[in-house]
Design a protein around this motif. Sequence first.
Motif, PDB file in Angstrom:
ATOM      1  N   ALA A 260       0.876  -1.332   0.128  1.00 47.62           N
ATOM      2  CA  ALA A 260      -0.539   0.210  -0.194  1.00 47.62           C
ATOM      3  C   ALA A 260       0.958   1.133   0.117  1.00 47.62           C
ATOM      4  O   ALA A 260       0.131   1.878   0.326  1.00 47.62           O
ATOM      5  CB  ALA A 260      -0.907  -0.081   0.865  1.00 47.62           C
ATOM      6  N   GLY A 261       1.929   1.649  -0.251  1.00 50.72           N
ATOM      7  CA  GLY A 261       3.528   2.178  -0.505  1.00 50.72           C
ATOM      8  C   GLY A 261       3.705   3.012   1.109  1.00 50.72           C
ATOM      9  O   GLY A 261       4.024   4.122   1.174  1.00 50.72           O
ATOM     10  N   TRP A 262       3.257   2.266   2.569  1.00 48.80           N
ATOM     11  CA  TRP A 262       2.938   3.139   3.939  1.00 48.80           C
ATOM     12  C   TRP A 262       4.737   2.763   3.978  1.00 48.80           C
ATOM     13  O   TRP A 262       4.928   3.670   5.032  1.00 48.80           O
ATOM     14  CB  TRP A 262       2.093   2.571   4.563  1.00 48.80           C
ATOM     15  N   PHE A 263       5.208   2.119   3.776  1.00 49.09           N
ATOM     16  CA  PHE A 263       6.812   2.069   3.742  1.00 49.09           C
ATOM     17  C   PHE A 263       8.008   2.679   3.270  1.00 49.09           C
ATOM     18  O   PHE A 263       9.104   2.595   3.409  1.00 49.09           O
ATOM     19  CB  PHE A 263       7.271   0.447   4.123  1.00 49.09           C
ATOM     20  N   GLU A 264       7.275   3.829   1.891  1.00 57.59           N
ATOM     21  CA  GLU A 264       7.939   4.424   1.533  1.00 57.59           C
ATOM     22  C   GLU A 264       8.522   5.881   2.355  1.00 57.59           C
ATOM     23  O   GLU A 264       7.664   6.393   3.239  1.00 57.59           O
ATOM     24  CB  GLU A 264       6.962   4.987   0.160  1.00 57.59           C
ATOM     25  N   GLY A 265       9.914   6.007   2.204  1.00 59.55           N
ATOM     26  CA  GLY A 265      10.411   6.667   2.693  1.00 59.55           C
ATOM     27  C   GLY A 265      10.151   6.570   4.143  1.00 59.55           C
ATOM     28  O   GLY A 265      11.297   7.539   5.109  1.00 59.55           O
ATOM     29  N   CYS A 266      10.610   4.882   4.588  1.00 64.89           N
ATOM     30  CA  CYS A 266      10.559   4.737   6.019  1.00 64.89           C
ATOM     31  C   CYS A 266      12.242   4.182   6.290  1.00 64.89           C
ATOM     32  O   CYS A 266      13.022   3.945   5.082  1.00 64.89           O
ATOM     33  CB  CYS A 266       9.924   3.360   6.122  1.00 64.89           C
ATOM     34  N   SER A 267      13.038   4.922   7.450  1.00 70.14           N
ATOM     35  CA  SER A 267      13.816   4.718   7.705  1.00 70.14           C
ATOM     36  C   SER A 267      13.870   3.563   9.015  1.00 70.14           C
ATOM     37  O   SER A 267      15.563   3.702   8.888  1.00 70.14           O
ATOM     38  CB  SER A 267      14.361   5.330   8.500  1.00 70.14           C
ATOM     39  N   GLY A 268      12.951   3.497   9.568  1.00 76.16           N
ATOM     40  CA  GLY A 268      12.964   1.624  10.093  1.00 76.16           C
ATOM     41  C   GLY A 268      11.728   1.691  10.997  1.00 76.16           C
ATOM     42  O   GLY A 268      10.221   2.741  11.112  1.00 76.16           O
ATOM     43  N   ILE A 269      11.746   0.542  11.230  1.00 76.82           N
ATOM     44  CA  ILE A 269      10.930   0.287  12.336  1.00 76.82           C
ATOM     45  C   ILE A 269      10.477  -0.371  13.434  1.00 76.82           C
ATOM     46  O   ILE A 269      11.625  -1.523  13.526  1.00 76.82           O
ATOM     47  CB  ILE A 269       9.731  -1.270  11.290  1.00 76.82           C
ATOM     48  N   LEU A 270       9.671   0.101  14.886  1.00 78.11           N
ATOM     49  CA  LEU A 270      10.143  -0.082  15.816  1.00 78.11           C
ATOM     50  C   LEU A 270       8.881  -1.532  16.620  1.00 78.11           C
ATOM     51  O   LEU A 270       7.762  -1.181  15.461  1.00 78.11           O
ATOM     52  CB  LEU A 270       9.930   0.636  17.211  1.00 78.11           C
ATOM     53  N   PHE A 271       9.297  -2.590  16.677  1.00 77.64           N
ATOM     54  CA  PHE A 271       8.171  -3.186  17.388  1.00 77.64           C
ATOM     55  C   PHE A 271       8.338  -3.393  18.649  1.00 77.64           C
ATOM     56  O   PHE A 271       9.883  -3.513  19.930  1.00 77.64           O
ATOM     57  CB  PHE A 271       7.995  -4.896  16.163  1.00 77.64           C
ATOM     58  N   GLY A 272       6.626  -3.094  19.476  1.00 83.00           N
ATOM     59  CA  GLY A 272       7.237  -2.530  20.964  1.00 83.00           C
ATOM     60  C   GLY A 272       6.956  -5.322  20.800  1.00 83.00           C
ATOM     61  O   GLY A 272       6.911  -6.268  20.591  1.00 83.00           O
ATOM     62  N   ARG A 273       6.652  -5.064  22.076  1.00 80.56           N
ATOM     63  CA  ARG A 273       7.164  -6.734  23.266  1.00 80.56           C
ATOM     64  C   ARG A 273       5.409  -7.086  22.571  1.00 80.56           C
ATOM     65  O   ARG A 273       4.494  -6.499  22.282  1.00 80.56           O
ATOM     66  CB  ARG A 273       6.645  -7.193  24.711  1.00 80.56           C
ATOM     67  N   SER A 274       5.252  -8.303  21.994  1.00 80.20           N
ATOM     68  CA  SER A 274       4.079  -9.061  21.599  1.00 80.20           C
ATOM     69  C   SER A 274       3.895 -10.251  22.707  1.00 80.20           C
ATOM     70  O   SER A 274       4.945 -11.004  22.889  1.00 80.20           O
ATOM     71  CB  SER A 274       4.504  -9.179  20.164  1.00 80.20           C
ATOM     72  N   HIS A 275       2.804 -11.045  22.514  1.00 83.61           N
ATOM     73  CA  HIS A 275       2.362 -12.009  22.948  1.00 83.61           C
ATOM     74  C   HIS A 275       1.646 -13.045  21.782  1.00 83.61           C
ATOM     75  O   HIS A 275       0.849 -13.918  22.410  1.00 83.61           O
ATOM     76  CB  HIS A 275       1.130 -11.835  23.869  1.00 83.61           C
ATOM     77  N   GLY A 276       1.718 -12.424  20.637  1.00 85.40           N
ATOM     78  CA  GLY A 276       2.255 -12.915  19.696  1.00 85.40           C
ATOM     79  C   GLY A 276       2.418 -14.479  19.472  1.00 85.40           C
ATOM     80  O   GLY A 276       3.234 -14.814  20.031  1.00 85.40           O
ATOM     81  N   ASN A 277       1.487 -15.124  18.572  1.00 88.72           N
ATOM     82  CA  ASN A 277       2.523 -17.072  18.779  1.00 88.72           C
ATOM     83  C   ASN A 277       3.183 -16.342  17.607  1.00 88.72           C
ATOM     84  O   ASN A 277       3.292 -16.741  16.380  1.00 88.72           O
ATOM     85  CB  ASN A 277       1.484 -17.902  17.910  1.00 88.72           C
ATOM     86  N   TYR A 278       4.520 -17.358  18.163  1.00 83.90           N
ATOM     87  CA  TYR A 278       5.430 -17.131  17.444  1.00 83.90           C
ATOM     88  C   TYR A 278       6.268 -18.271  16.443  1.00 83.90           C
ATOM     89  O   TYR A 278       6.898 -17.915  16.454  1.00 83.90           O
ATOM     90  CB  TYR A 278       6.519 -16.220  17.735  1.00 83.90           C
ATOM     91  N   LYS A 279       5.381 -19.523  16.448  1.00 87.55           N
ATOM     92  CA  LYS A 279       5.583 -20.669  16.620  1.00 87.55           C
ATOM     93  C   LYS A 279       5.463 -20.424  15.176  1.00 87.55           C
ATOM     94  O   LYS A 279       4.515 -20.574  15.066  1.00 87.55           O
ATOM     95  CB  LYS A 279       5.130 -21.689  16.879  1.00 87.55           C
ATOM     96  N   THR A 280       6.487 -21.359  14.504  1.00 89.29           N
ATOM     97  CA  THR A 280       6.429 -21.001  12.975  1.00 89.29           C
ATOM     98  C   THR A 280       6.936 -21.565  12.346  1.00 89.29           C
ATOM     99  O   THR A 280       8.484 -21.915  12.995  1.00 89.29           O
ATOM    100  CB  THR A 280       6.652 -19.811  12.127  1.00 89.29           C
ATOM    101  N   ASP A 281       7.391 -21.931  11.063  1.00 94.19           N
ATOM    102  CA  ASP A 281       8.125 -23.190  10.344  1.00 94.19           C
ATOM    103  C   ASP A 281       9.157 -22.420   9.406  1.00 94.19           C
ATOM    104  O   ASP A 281      10.366 -23.116   8.936  1.00 94.19           O
ATOM    105  CB  ASP A 281       7.214 -24.065   9.327  1.00 94.19           C
ATOM    106  N   PHE A 282       8.868 -21.239   9.552  1.00 92.84           N
ATOM    107  CA  PHE A 282      10.494 -20.052   8.620  1.00 92.84           C
ATOM    108  C   PHE A 282      10.956 -18.841   9.325  1.00 92.84           C
ATOM    109  O   PHE A 282       9.715 -18.869   9.856  1.00 92.84           O
ATOM    110  CB  PHE A 282       9.132 -19.499   7.451  1.00 92.84           C
TER     111      PHE A 282
END
Length: 282
Positions: A260-282
């Motif tokens: 969608a173009g949201w990351f155009e001109g982006c210099s960095g991305i900050l992620f906060g802590r997450s309780h999401g499921n991070y178990k994955t095969d990749f």
Amino acid sequence: MITYPVFTNGSTIGVPAPSSGVGEERHNILNQAIKRMQTKGFNVVSGETAWTQNKAKSAPAMKRAKEFNSMIKNDEIEVIIPPWGGELLIDILEYVEFDKMQNKWILGYSDLSVLLLAITLSKGLATAHGTNLVDLRGEYSDETTAMWASVLATNRGETIVQKSSPLYQKEWSHNNPSSCVFNLTEKTYWKTINNQPICIEGRLLGGCIDVIRHLIGTPYGDVKRFRDKYIPNEPVVWYLENCELNTTDLRRSLVQMKLAGWFEGCSGILFGRSHGNYKTDF
């Protein structure tokens, strides 16, 4: 150019619930928060929706929007701090009177970030991703939470420095709060992709990715227009909180933002802590 609202200590705080309100069983914590603000010298104007909750929202969309619009247009209210986030703020966007938006701070996080980001993108008006009202009911606030008033009171052209919290709360415990509300037990730490120190700068945009992703493709999520009109040639730093998305859903959402173009001109991305499921095969 970004517009920054004016805020002074001792001003009037408006408390609507554009997302979730506080059910009767927890009215005590909302009362505590309001009284705490009053003892600090603030006048508090509480809306009806702050005290009600039904089917994942404080009230029907039109009622929530009408109350929010009323507080936005009220000259006596300088800052709006809802009790907390929720699930269905997006319901009210089509009824929010963006064309009548006054320059006043709106503070919050979680589902409220839908409204915060929509206002900033649509109007070029700075909004504040930070504490909700019920988080301010303690006898005192931890250093990070307490920064809300100092940050909002910073005048245009002035500088304020914020630092990472030394500790954070692992999980909510409304029935066992500390004197500063949060039970701060876990050490805060930062990680980078290559485990090396980095330095990035730019205008902060973001919020809870679970909900702000739904602005993509709507009139309220036009990032390109915002960048061209309000911050031309300036980089953007995205900050993203993940509440409930599992790994694959988070990845799909990030790819959608990219397409969608949201990351155009982006210099960095900050992620906060997450309780999401991070178990994955990749």
